[in-house]
Design an enzyme around this catalytic site. Structure first.
Site, PDB file in Angstrom:
ATOM      1  N   TYR A  83      37.835  42.289  41.540  1.00 47.93           N
ATOM      2  CA  TYR A  83      38.036  43.598  40.921  1.00 47.93           C
ATOM      3  C   TYR A  83      38.960  43.522  39.714  1.00 47.93           C
ATOM      4  CZ  TYR A  83      36.382  44.488  45.653  1.00 47.93           C
ATOM      5  OH  TYR A  83      35.683  44.442  46.826  1.00 47.93           O
ATOM      6  N   HIS A 110      28.171  42.268  35.830  1.00 48.32           N
ATOM      7  CA  HIS A 110      28.259  43.648  35.366  1.00 48.32           C
ATOM      8  C   HIS A 110      29.721  44.053  35.155  1.00 48.32           C
ATOM      9  CE1 HIS A 110      29.693  44.825  39.340  1.00 48.32           C
ATOM     10  NE2 HIS A 110      28.705  44.110  39.857  1.00 48.32           N
TER      11      HIS A 110
END
Length: 483
Positions: A83, A110
């Site tokens: 993250y 992504h």
């Protein structure tokens, strides 16, 4: 020229100025009964030219003046595991003198997103424990009195759109000399919504950096379904099992003081060890959404985030990394596609690829100078393993983090993380030769398995080193399916 104001929905244009066309591909997964000797994969290829009369919807990135990709002043964001926002691990170094880049292959994750649906449920369940506390004894928790959940699920966030936009611009500035009107980047994406949007935003950034001289489009979108062969998504090995034991051993160790502290600060919360990773991830998810540091970040120390990073390292190591016997085989198909592009010859593979799809010059051209593929973190980890990158001398210690540990997920597959494979032509005694370089988040990989460890391998030596992929996983792919 499309102007972005706030977060409007915009559409990409083709080089002719018309709405971009997308080839939506659907083809069948190989039945397990065909192993070990497989026939050619039968496919149903639907080639859909989407001429958009309205918009091809995507999240538009913030203008560069509003978002510069550095959303925190502290370095805690570099310990958020998968993250973490992308950052260059090293400053980009061009090839040695006398060498020139002739082809580039980009594999990119992504951009930043909301938590997935499963993660969101777990996070909210843990968060509710804190919200149900009878009182707070630490001022850092006072914000919870009026806190309301406001995160979506799995979708790209605006900052994630900006990441991909900026990546496309960076690639143009670095490799624009490889592009002309007849040689635009060939772009593919796995079919997940956030992946497709990231690819589209990348093309928009590339076009913007070129002064809108070039308008690449996403040419191939591979569906993420149970019936689709897909080298950009890790869903073709049903027998693969990720061990949770080692990560949980570490979680239960590093979380002890955190659990005690939170239960003291939030009376009656009854926080447990398994709640901690989700609560810590809220720091990351809220920060990339809000584009300012979340108040949840203040609940944990820098040392605790480093421990959280190691927890995420272990999860990925045993998910599709070297710790899973059927992890790296899931990256073999992409590696064989990469070898085909580098050598300019048809794909040879009997794993995740499809012979009909990859033999078509429309859906798998072999004459481009820039290729860009958009994928997921778990699949990229498998590809790194299939290539032999980031090898570990021994399994990780689940009770102690080794400072020499090189399997650091925030440096491998952060949001918008990328692997770039450069094909380089160098002259030696006036004779040209082809070489390979691989960069992960701009850090040159040593490639000791095919060269002197200086990051430069002869093309022939690199291809020879990929024996695991060239042998279709050396029998591992067949183990992916029930007998």
């Amino acid at each position: 020229m499309v102007k972005n104001t706030g977060y409007p929905l915009v559409f990409p244009l083709s080089s002719s100025g018309k709405p971009a066309a997308y080839h939506i591909l659907q083809y069948d997964r190989v039945p397990s009964s065909s192993f070990p000797s497989r026939k050619a994969v039968s496919i149903s290829l639907a080639l859909l030219i989407v001429l958009l009369f309205g918009h091809y919807f995507r999240l538009a990135p913030r203008p560069a003046s509003e978002s510069n990709g550095r959303i925190l002043s502290s370095e805690s964001q570099r310990f958020w595991g998968p993250y973490s926002p992308y950052y260059p691990v090293e400053e980009y170094q061009p090839p040695p003198d006398g060498c020139s880049i002739t082809q580039v292959n980009i594999l990119q994750r992504h951009g930043a997103r909301y938590p997935t649906s499963g993660a969101s449920k777990e996070i909210q369940a843990s968060l509710q424990k804190l919200l149900n506390a009878s009182k707070y004894t630490d001022m850092k928790l006072e914000f919870l009195r009026s806190y309301q959940w406001h995160l979506g699920e799995a979708d790209l966030v605006p900052f994630g759109a900006t990441q991909s936009f900026q990546s496309g611009a960076e690639i143009y500035h670095r490799y624009g000399h490889l592009i002309d009107d007849h040689m635009l980047p060939f772009v593919r994406a796995s079919g997940g919504d956030r992946v497709v949007k990231s690819a589209v935003n990348w093309t928009a950034g590339f076009a913007d950096a070129s002064g809108h001289l070039y308008h690449p489009s996403v040419s191939v979108i591979i569906p993420e379904t149970d019936t689709s062969n897909n080298t950009l998504e890790d869903d073709m090995c049903p027998n693969s099992r990720a061990s949770q034991d080692e990560p949980n051993i570490w979680r239960d160790m590093f979380s002890v003081p955190i659990v005690q502290r939170l239960n003291t600060a939030a009376v009656g919360a009854e926080i447990l060890s398994e709640d901690i990773p989700g609560l810590m991830s809220l720091c990351a998810f809220e920060t990339v959404f809000e584009e300012k540091e979340s108040q949840f970040c203040d609940l944990f120390s820098a040392k605790e985030f480093q421990a959280y990073e190691y927890y995420q390292d272990l999860l990925k190591y045993y998910k599709t990394g070297y710790g899973n016997p059927l992890g790296r085989v899931q990256g073999v198909g992409y590696v064989n596609e990469l070898l085909a592009r580098l050598e300019g010859r048809p794909v040879e593979d009997r794993t995740q690829t499809n012979s009909t799809l990859d033999s078509s010059p429309i859906t798998f051209p072999l004459n481009r100078t820039v290729y860009a593929d958009f994928s997921h973190d778990n699949q990229m980890v498998a590809i790194y393993g299939a290539l032999g990158l980031f090898p570990q001398m021994r399994p990780p210690n689940p009770t102690r983090a080794d400072p020499r540990w090189t399997w650091v997920v925030s440096r491998l597959v952060p949001f918008s993380g990328r692997m770039i494979t450069e094909k380089v032509q160098c002259f030696e005694a006036g004779i040209p030769g082809d070489y390979i370089r691989i960069l992960i988040d701009d850090a040159i990989q040593p490639l000791a398995f095919c060269g002197a460890g200086d990051g430069l391998c002869r093309l022939e030596a690199f291809v020879e080193s990929q024996i695991y992929a060239r042998l279709n996983g050396a029998g591992d792919f067949e183990k992916c399916f029930p007998e």
